[in-house]
Each structure stands twice: as structure tokens, then as C-alpha cells.
Design a protein around this motif. Sequence first.
Motif, PDB file in Angstrom:
ATOM      1  N   ASP A  10       0.946  -1.167   0.096  1.00  0.00           N
ATOM      2  CA  ASP A  10       0.038   0.125   0.033  1.00  0.00           C
ATOM      3  C   ASP A  10       0.697   1.378   0.134  1.00  0.00           C
ATOM      4  O   ASP A  10       0.445   2.353  -0.776  1.00  0.00           O
ATOM      5  CB  ASP A  10      -0.988   0.008   1.300  1.00  0.00           C
ATOM      6  N   PHE A  11       1.982   1.120   0.905  1.00  0.00           N
ATOM      7  CA  PHE A  11       2.845   2.329   0.726  1.00  0.00           C
ATOM      8  C   PHE A  11       3.517   2.826  -0.590  1.00  0.00           C
ATOM      9  O   PHE A  11       3.804   3.768  -1.095  1.00  0.00           O
ATOM     10  CB  PHE A  11       3.917   2.312   1.866  1.00  0.00           C
ATOM     11  N   LEU A  12       3.908   1.480  -1.154  1.00  0.00           N
ATOM     12  CA  LEU A  12       4.449   1.743  -2.578  1.00  0.00           C
ATOM     13  C   LEU A  12       3.467   2.267  -3.467  1.00  0.00           C
ATOM     14  O   LEU A  12       3.848   3.418  -4.221  1.00  0.00           O
ATOM     15  CB  LEU A  12       4.833   0.313  -3.165  1.00  0.00           C
ATOM     16  N   THR A  13       2.354   2.356  -3.247  1.00  0.00           N
ATOM     17  CA  THR A  13       1.154   2.671  -4.117  1.00  0.00           C
ATOM     18  C   THR A  13       1.163   4.296  -3.675  1.00  0.00           C
ATOM     19  O   THR A  13       1.127   5.380  -4.802  1.00  0.00           O
ATOM     20  CB  THR A  13      -0.259   2.340  -4.019  1.00  0.00           C
ATOM     21  N   VAL A  14       1.181   4.742  -2.529  1.00  0.00           N
ATOM     22  CA  VAL A  14       1.132   5.996  -2.042  1.00  0.00           C
ATOM     23  C   VAL A  14       2.412   6.861  -2.367  1.00  0.00           C
ATOM     24  O   VAL A  14       2.290   7.849  -3.171  1.00  0.00           O
ATOM     25  CB  VAL A  14       0.963   5.927  -0.497  1.00  0.00           C
ATOM     26  N   MET A  47      18.616   3.122   5.591  1.00  0.00           N
ATOM     27  CA  MET A  47      17.457   3.808   6.618  1.00  0.00           C
ATOM     28  C   MET A  47      16.503   2.861   6.944  1.00  0.00           C
ATOM     29  O   MET A  47      16.350   1.717   6.329  1.00  0.00           O
ATOM     30  CB  MET A  47      17.119   5.074   5.755  1.00  0.00           C
ATOM     31  N   ALA A  48      15.741   3.211   7.926  1.00  0.00           N
ATOM     32  CA  ALA A  48      14.610   2.194   8.465  1.00  0.00           C
ATOM     33  C   ALA A  48      13.442   3.142   8.944  1.00  0.00           C
ATOM     34  O   ALA A  48      13.527   4.004   9.491  1.00  0.00           O
ATOM     35  CB  ALA A  48      15.192   1.467   9.488  1.00  0.00           C
ATOM     36  N   ILE A  49      12.602   2.506   8.994  1.00  0.00           N
ATOM     37  CA  ILE A  49      11.187   2.601   9.667  1.00  0.00           C
ATOM     38  C   ILE A  49      11.129   1.500  10.515  1.00  0.00           C
ATOM     39  O   ILE A  49      11.087   0.192  10.103  1.00  0.00           O
ATOM     40  CB  ILE A  49      10.061   2.863   8.641  1.00  0.00           C
ATOM     41  N   TYR A  50      10.847   1.674  11.889  1.00  0.00           N
ATOM     42  CA  TYR A  50      10.617   0.512  12.940  1.00  0.00           C
ATOM     43  C   TYR A  50       8.994   0.765  13.482  1.00  0.00           C
ATOM     44  O   TYR A  50       8.605   2.086  13.605  1.00  0.00           O
ATOM     45  CB  TYR A  50      11.684   0.414  13.734  1.00  0.00           C
ATOM     46  N   VAL A  51       8.691  -0.434  13.956  1.00  0.00           N
ATOM     47  CA  VAL A  51       7.180  -0.323  14.616  1.00  0.00           C
ATOM     48  C   VAL A  51       7.452  -1.230  15.597  1.00  0.00           C
ATOM     49  O   VAL A  51       7.983  -2.410  15.619  1.00  0.00           O
ATOM     50  CB  VAL A  51       6.340  -0.818  13.441  1.00  0.00           C
ATOM     51  N   PHE A  52       6.804  -0.700  16.909  1.00  0.00           N
ATOM     52  CA  PHE A  52       7.056  -1.692  17.923  1.00  0.00           C
ATOM     53  C   PHE A  52       5.403  -2.072  18.280  1.00  0.00           C
ATOM     54  O   PHE A  52       4.581  -0.951  18.096  1.00  0.00           O
ATOM     55  CB  PHE A  52       7.278  -0.837  19.464  1.00  0.00           C
ATOM     56  N   VAL A  61       6.000   4.106  16.072  1.00  0.00           N
ATOM     57  CA  VAL A  61       6.596   4.144  14.846  1.00  0.00           C
ATOM     58  C   VAL A  61       7.561   5.241  14.688  1.00  0.00           C
ATOM     59  O   VAL A  61       7.577   6.349  15.048  1.00  0.00           O
ATOM     60  CB  VAL A  61       5.360   4.302  13.760  1.00  0.00           C
ATOM     61  N   GLY A  62       8.783   4.901  14.114  1.00  0.00           N
ATOM     62  CA  GLY A  62       9.781   5.770  14.215  1.00  0.00           C
ATOM     63  C   GLY A  62      10.628   5.685  12.948  1.00  0.00           C
ATOM     64  O   GLY A  62      10.516   4.541  12.275  1.00  0.00           O
ATOM     65  N   LYS A  63      11.545   6.341  12.681  1.00  0.00           N
ATOM     66  CA  LYS A  63      12.482   6.497  11.637  1.00  0.00           C
ATOM     67  C   LYS A  63      14.086   6.649  11.960  1.00  0.00           C
ATOM     68  O   LYS A  63      14.256   7.366  13.049  1.00  0.00           O
ATOM     69  CB  LYS A  63      12.053   7.345  10.592  1.00  0.00           C
ATOM     70  N   ALA A  64      14.728   5.969  11.103  1.00  0.00           N
ATOM     71  CA  ALA A  64      16.191   6.265  11.455  1.00  0.00           C
ATOM     72  C   ALA A  64      17.025   6.557  10.050  1.00  0.00           C
ATOM     73  O   ALA A  64      16.751   5.753   9.349  1.00  0.00           O
ATOM     74  CB  ALA A  64      16.715   5.025  12.187  1.00  0.00           C
ATOM     75  N   PHE A 134       6.797   7.215   4.386  1.00  0.00           N
ATOM     76  CA  PHE A 134       6.814   6.066   4.757  1.00  0.00           C
ATOM     77  C   PHE A 134       6.334   6.135   6.180  1.00  0.00           C
ATOM     78  O   PHE A 134       5.300   5.502   6.536  1.00  0.00           O
ATOM     79  CB  PHE A 134       7.814   4.989   4.634  1.00  0.00           C
ATOM     80  N   GLU A 135       6.969   6.657   6.916  1.00  0.00           N
ATOM     81  CA  GLU A 135       6.783   6.945   8.490  1.00  0.00           C
ATOM     82  C   GLU A 135       5.557   7.583   8.635  1.00  0.00           C
ATOM     83  O   GLU A 135       4.704   7.049   9.473  1.00  0.00           O
ATOM     84  CB  GLU A 135       7.759   8.036   9.340  1.00  0.00           C
ATOM     85  N   SER A 136       4.851   8.527   7.867  1.00  0.00           N
ATOM     86  CA  SER A 136       3.682   9.362   8.037  1.00  0.00           C
ATOM     87  C   SER A 136       2.701   8.546   7.683  1.00  0.00           C
ATOM     88  O   SER A 136       1.546   8.521   8.298  1.00  0.00           O
ATOM     89  CB  SER A 136       3.809  10.676   7.133  1.00  0.00           C
ATOM     90  N   PHE A 137       2.853   7.548   6.612  1.00  0.00           N
ATOM     91  CA  PHE A 137       1.661   6.640   6.046  1.00  0.00           C
ATOM     92  C   PHE A 137       1.518   5.641   7.146  1.00  0.00           C
ATOM     93  O   PHE A 137       0.228   5.304   7.579  1.00  0.00           O
ATOM     94  CB  PHE A 137       2.410   6.004   4.706  1.00  0.00           C
ATOM     95  N   LEU A 138       2.582   5.306   7.795  1.00  0.00           N
ATOM     96  CA  LEU A 138       2.488   4.103   9.057  1.00  0.00           C
ATOM     97  C   LEU A 138       1.586   4.879  10.189  1.00  0.00           C
ATOM     98  O   LEU A 138       0.989   4.162  10.843  1.00  0.00           O
ATOM     99  CB  LEU A 138       3.762   3.365   9.320  1.00  0.00           C
ATOM    100  N   HIS A 139       1.934   5.945  10.629  1.00  0.00           N
ATOM    101  CA  HIS A 139       1.281   6.652  11.678  1.00  0.00           C
ATOM    102  C   HIS A 139      -0.344   6.679  11.177  1.00  0.00           C
ATOM    103  O   HIS A 139      -1.018   6.322  12.222  1.00  0.00           O
ATOM    104  CB  HIS A 139       2.017   8.120  11.952  1.00  0.00           C
ATOM    105  N   CYS A 140      -0.455   7.130  10.214  1.00  0.00           N
ATOM    106  CA  CYS A 140      -1.833   7.449   9.692  1.00  0.00           C
ATOM    107  C   CYS A 140      -2.595   5.996   9.914  1.00  0.00           C
ATOM    108  O   CYS A 140      -3.724   5.624  10.038  1.00  0.00           O
ATOM    109  CB  CYS A 140      -2.065   7.859   8.356  1.00  0.00           C
ATOM    110  N   ARG A 141      -2.039   4.884   9.215  1.00  0.00           N
ATOM    111  CA  ARG A 141      -2.441   3.628   9.224  1.00  0.00           C
ATOM    112  C   ARG A 141      -2.598   2.745  10.339  1.00  0.00           C
ATOM    113  O   ARG A 141      -3.587   2.081  10.830  1.00  0.00           O
ATOM    114  CB  ARG A 141      -1.655   2.749   8.252  1.00  0.00           C
ATOM    115  N   LEU A 142      -1.554   3.007  11.263  1.00  0.00           N
ATOM    116  CA  LEU A 142      -1.354   2.188  12.500  1.00  0.00           C
ATOM    117  C   LEU A 142      -1.985   2.705  13.645  1.00  0.00           C
ATOM    118  O   LEU A 142      -2.064   2.207  14.898  1.00  0.00           O
ATOM    119  CB  LEU A 142       0.098   1.615  12.641  1.00  0.00           C
ATOM    120  N   LYS A 143      -1.809   4.090  13.785  1.00  0.00           N
ATOM    121  CA  LYS A 143      -2.362   4.805  14.710  1.00  0.00           C
ATOM    122  C   LYS A 143      -1.566   4.627  16.253  1.00  0.00           C
ATOM    123  O   LYS A 143      -2.412   4.067  17.172  1.00  0.00           O
ATOM    124  CB  LYS A 143      -3.778   4.819  15.179  1.00  0.00           C
TER     125      LYS A 143
END
Length: 153
Positions: A10-14, A47-52, A61-64, A134-143
Motif C-alpha cells: 500500500d505504501f508503494l502505491t502512495v 535507512m529504516a522505519i521501525y514499528v513496536f 512508529v519511528g524512523k532512522a 513512509f513514516e507518516s503513512f504508517l502513523h496514519c494507518r497504524l495509529k
Amino acid sequence: MINPELLLEDFLTVADIARIKINRDQVSVEILPAPHRPPSRLPAGKMAIYVFVYGDTTLKVGKAGSNSQARYISQHYNAGSSPSTLAASLLKRGGEIGVSNLDNDSVSEWIKSETDRINFVLDSEVGIDGLSLFESFLHCRLKPVFEGFSSQR
């Protein structure tokens, strides 16, 4: 249950809509189920996005960026390393998710033993715009529970 592959698809589409060029082969997914060991390093040129995740609840959700080794491997497990870490959030607001009685000595082990961690590792060529999107997308999707200030929610 979070499906990392579906999130990535889904992110790749965004990203395509945003005209950010990211190929599927520029992103790898690493799932570290509880109990987990923190990653030992962020590979060079990545680089990375991580989710706990705790049960069905996304905590953080964060980024490095490519120069953010400490952020990626250790800061979220140590409440004293930075004010915006998962550990600091758990000590301050853990009761919101039914977790109490944690302290500076126990919070790191609790994170390792009780949370799943999902890492999306991206080639640095994707760029900071792609990483931030990607980080913003995951914030919106995963709350995630522990994001932003409560006054902003």
C-alpha cells in the motif's frame, strides 16, 4: 494483526502517487517477534522505519536515517537516552495500555520480551522524502499510542 507486506504494498502505491520512486527491491522487511533482540546495527547505505507492537496495539512508529545508528538499535530501549523513546513513553503513560510497575531497570527487558518489532529497511537512495512519507503513512494507518503530544490528538 499487522501484515507488513500489505503495508509495504500500500505504501508503494502512495509513494507512486506522490511521485517518489521506490522499487520493491529497495525495501526489506524484518519481523522480530516477542521476545526479540534489538538489531545490532543499521547496515551501511540503509535507512529504516521501525514499528513496536504489543498484542494488537501499535505503540511506536519511528524512523532512522543512515546516520542514526543509536536511534535504530538502542535508544527506544533506554528511558534516559532521549525523551521521545518507547521506554520513556512506557514509564510515563504505560497505564494507558494496561502496563504498570515498570521502572528504569525493567522497561528495556519488558520491551524486548513483550513487544514485536517490525523493521522496514530502505536503501538510502530512496531519500529522506521517501523515508518521511513512509513514516507518516504508517502513523496514519497504524495509529500508534505513543506518538505526538496528547494535546495534539
